[in-house]
Scaffold this motif. Structure first.
Motif, PDB file in Angstrom:
ATOM      1  N   VAL A   1       0.849  -1.188   0.000  1.00 26.62           N
ATOM      2  CA  VAL A   1       0.000   0.000   0.000  1.00 26.62           C
ATOM      3  C   VAL A   1       0.887   1.241   0.000  1.00 26.62           C
ATOM      4  CG1 VAL A   1      -1.798   1.275   1.185  1.00 26.62           C
ATOM      5  CG2 VAL A   1      -1.815  -1.228   1.231  1.00 26.62           C
ATOM      6  N   GLU A   2       0.822   1.967  -1.125  1.00 30.21           N
ATOM      7  CA  GLU A   2       1.594   3.203  -1.260  1.00 30.21           C
ATOM      8  C   GLU A   2       0.769   4.401  -0.816  1.00 30.21           C
ATOM      9  OE1 GLU A   2       2.789   0.367  -4.668  1.00 30.21           O
ATOM     10  OE2 GLU A   2       0.904   1.131  -3.852  1.00 30.21           O
ATOM     11  N   SER A   3       1.438   5.399  -0.268  1.00 35.15           N
ATOM     12  CA  SER A   3       0.759   6.624   0.147  1.00 35.15           C
ATOM     13  C   SER A   3       1.749   7.784   0.105  1.00 35.15           C
ATOM     14  CB  SER A   3       0.180   6.472   1.555  1.00 35.15           C
ATOM     15  OG  SER A   3       1.221   6.271   2.490  1.00 35.15           O
TER      16      SER A   3
ATOM     17  N   CYS B   1       5.475   3.050   1.624  1.00 36.67           N
ATOM     18  CA  CYS B   1       4.931   1.789   1.120  1.00 36.67           C
ATOM     19  C   CYS B   1       4.942   0.784   2.265  1.00 36.67           C
ATOM     20  CB  CYS B   1       5.765   1.280  -0.046  1.00 36.67           C
ATOM     21  SG  CYS B   1       5.358  -0.389  -0.587  1.00 36.67           S
TER      22      CYS B   1
ATOM     23  N   ALA C   1       0.845   5.477  -6.000  1.00 37.55           N
ATOM     24  CA  ALA C   1       0.632   6.826  -5.466  1.00 37.55           C
ATOM     25  C   ALA C   1       0.866   7.823  -6.591  1.00 37.55           C
ATOM     26  CB  ALA C   1       1.580   7.105  -4.311  1.00 37.55           C
TER      27      ALA C   1
END
Length: 113
Positions: free
Chosen positions: A5-7, A22, A107
């Motif tokens: 999960v990228e942000s 990540c 992202a």
């Protein structure tokens, strides 16, 4: 499969900075991790990679501006981006460098004045 999960993406002016994170659902310890980016119509490009011990490599276009790092205890990989340019606009993904794994949602990083 390990979920990634990228942000941290967003809109930034040229010369600005962003920090991407990540988070992996499983252990990344002992694995080489990489940050990649992709723009419409182009192949995904490896931007930076980091070994488990912290040794890093970068594609020429980001050397001196981007820094990849990792926290194995948190199963997290970071990409600190500075002096951003218009051509850095892309969707950024992290993944294992040499292990087959599905891709996260990425992202979006948009550099625009």
């Amino acid at each position: 499969q390990v979920q990634l999960v990228e942000s941290g993406g967003g809109l930034v002016q040229p010369g600005g900075s962003l920090r991407l994170s990540c988070v992996a659902s499983g252990s990344i310890f002992s694995y080489v991790m990489g940050w990649y980016r992709q723009t419409p119509g182009k192949q995904r490009e490896l931007v930076a990679s980091i070994l488990s011990g912290g040794t890093t490599t970068y594609t020429d276009s980001v050397k001196g501006r981007f820094v990849i790092s990792r926290d194995n205890a948190k199963n997290t990989v970071y990409l600190q981006m500075s002096s951003l340019k218009l051509e850095d606009t892309a969707v950024y993904y992290c993944n294992f460098r040499y292990r087959v794994n599905s891709w996260g949602q990425g992202a979006q990083v948009t550099v625009s004045s």
